[in-house]
Design a protein around this motif. Structure first.
Motif, mmCIF file in Angstrom:
data_model
loop_
_atom_site.group_PDB
_atom_site.id
_atom_site.type_symbol
_atom_site.label_atom_id
_atom_site.label_comp_id
_atom_site.label_asym_id
_atom_site.label_seq_id
_atom_site.Cartn_x
_atom_site.Cartn_y
_atom_site.Cartn_z
ATOM 1 N N SER A 115 0.846 -1.185 0.000
ATOM 2 C CA SER A 115 0.000 0.000 0.000
ATOM 3 C C SER A 115 0.884 1.239 0.000
ATOM 4 O O SER A 115 2.087 1.158 0.271
ATOM 5 N N THR A 144 -11.475 -1.900 4.143
ATOM 6 C CA THR A 144 -10.274 -2.401 3.476
ATOM 7 C C THR A 144 -9.137 -2.480 4.486
ATOM 8 O O THR A 144 -9.207 -1.922 5.580
ATOM 9 N N GLN A 146 -6.472 -0.974 4.101
ATOM 10 C CA GLN A 146 -5.941 0.390 4.178
ATOM 11 C C GLN A 146 -6.697 1.208 5.243
ATOM 12 O O GLN A 146 -6.069 1.926 6.027
ATOM 13 N N VAL A 182 -3.926 3.700 -0.278
ATOM 14 C CA VAL A 182 -4.514 2.760 -1.238
ATOM 15 C C VAL A 182 -3.490 1.703 -1.607
ATOM 16 O O VAL A 182 -2.277 1.882 -1.388
ATOM 17 N N ASP A 183 -3.953 0.597 -2.167
ATOM 18 C CA ASP A 183 -3.044 -0.366 -2.790
ATOM 19 C C ASP A 183 -2.205 0.382 -3.822
ATOM 20 O O ASP A 183 -2.732 1.123 -4.651
ATOM 21 N N LYS A 184 -0.900 0.200 -3.780
ATOM 22 C CA LYS A 184 -0.029 1.016 -4.620
ATOM 23 C C LYS A 184 -0.290 0.820 -6.112
ATOM 24 O O LYS A 184 -0.276 1.787 -6.885
#
Length: 255
Positions: A115, A144, A146, A182-184
Motif C-alpha cells: 500500500s 479495506t 488500508q 490505497v493499494d499502490k
C-alpha cells in the motif's frame, strides 16, 4: 449374527452415503467481484466485468472444468453476500487477514502488492509519519486493509472513509482530503488518468496483510482447496505469468 467385518463395512458405507449426500457440485461456480477497483476488477465500456482478478478466476475455472459466472457486488456487502449464498467465491483483491479468516476461508494467495500514500503534488508532502501528517485529513475505501491500517496507526486523525475507491479519488482532486491511502498498484493506475495527474505517491511502500486470496464460505473447504491447487497449476504452466504481463510490467505473484 453379523461379523465384525460386516459391521465395519456397513458403518463405512453409511458414512460414505452421508458424505456423498453433503458433497457439493462445483461444476458451476458463482464468483463475486466488486468491479470498481481497476486494474484488478472493473466494468468495461461493454458493461462486462473485467480485470486481473477476473482473468485469474477464469483461468482457475478452466482448470477446475467449471462453468463460472460473475456477480458484481458492492465492497461493503461482499462478505455478507458470500455467506448468504449470492455467490460461492470472491475473487476481488481481498487481502488475507486474521480478522477476515474468522468469518471466511481463503485459498492460497495469488498476488501481493504494498500500500502507499498519495497526495497532491502541490502539497510538497514527503513524510507520511503520524507526526508529519498531524492535522491532515486522510481518506481510504471503507472495510479495506488500508482503512484498518489508518485507524490503527493514525488514531485521532480526521479520517474520511468511502464506499468505493473512485469516491476517494474524487475527493482528493476536489481538495476535501489531504492524502489517501490505497493499494499502490491501484493508486499508480489512477495516477495515469487525467484526474490522477494532480497527485503523486509519497513516502515508502507499506506492506500489509498476507497477500490476496479467493474467499469462500467456511464450510466449503473442498472448493477452497480446489482453487488453491488450480492457482498453483496456472502458475506452473505459464498461464498466470501471461495474465500478469497483460496488466503489469512486473510480477505481483506471491510465493
Amino acid at each position: 449374527m453379523f461379523s465384525l467385518k460386516k459391521i465395519a463395512l456397513s458403518a463405512l458405507l453409511a458414512v460414505s452415503a452421508v458424505a456423498g449426500a453433503e458433497a457439493k457440485d462445483w461444476s458451476t461456480i458463482r464468483i463475486g467481484v466488486e468491479a470498481a477497483y481497476p486494474p484488478f476488477n472493473f466494468i468495461d465500456s461493454a458493461q462486462q466485468i473485467q480485470g486481473f482478478d477476473v482473468d485469474i478466476a477464469k483461468a482457475v475455472c478452466e482448470k477446475l472444468k467449471a462453468n463460472c459466472t460473475f456477480v458484481a457486488q458492492d465492497w461493503d456487502g461482499i462478505i455478507p453476500a458470500l455467506q448468504a449464498g449470492k455467490f460461492d467465491a470472491i475473487f476481488s483483491s481481498m487481502t488475507i487477514t486474521d480478522e477476515r479468516k474468522k468469518v471466511v476461508d481463503f485459498s492460497r494467495a495469488y498476488y501481493n502488492t504494498p500500500s502507499a500514500f498519495i497526495a497532491p503534488k502541490a502539497s510538497a508532502l514527503k513524510d507520511v509519519s503520524p507526526e508529519a501528517l498531524k492535522g491532515k485529513t486522510l481518506g481510504a475505501q471503507s472495510s479495506t486493509i488500508q482503512s484498518s491500517y489508518l485507524e490503527a496507526n493514525y488514531p485521532g486523525f480526521d479520517m474520511k472513509l468511502y464506499p468505493s475507491q473512485d469516491e476517494v479519488n474524487l475527493d482528493i482532486v476536489a481538495g476535501r482530503i489531504d492524502a489517501l491511502f490505497v493499494d499502490k498498484v491501484v493508486g499508480m493506475d489512477w495516477l495515469k488518468t487525467a484526474d490522477g495527474a494532480c497527485c503523486e505517491v509519497v513516502g515508502p511502500d507499506i506492506p500489509i496483510g498476507s497477500g490476496i486470496g479467493a474467499a469462500v464460505r467456511k464450510e466449503d473447504t473442498d472448493l477452497r482447496d480446489a482453487i488453491s491447487t488450480a492457482i498453483n497449476e496456472i502458475k506452473a504452466d505459464g498461464t498466470y505469468d501471461k495474465i500478469n504481463a497483460k496488466y503489469f510490467p512486473f510480477s505481483i505473484w506471491m510465493n
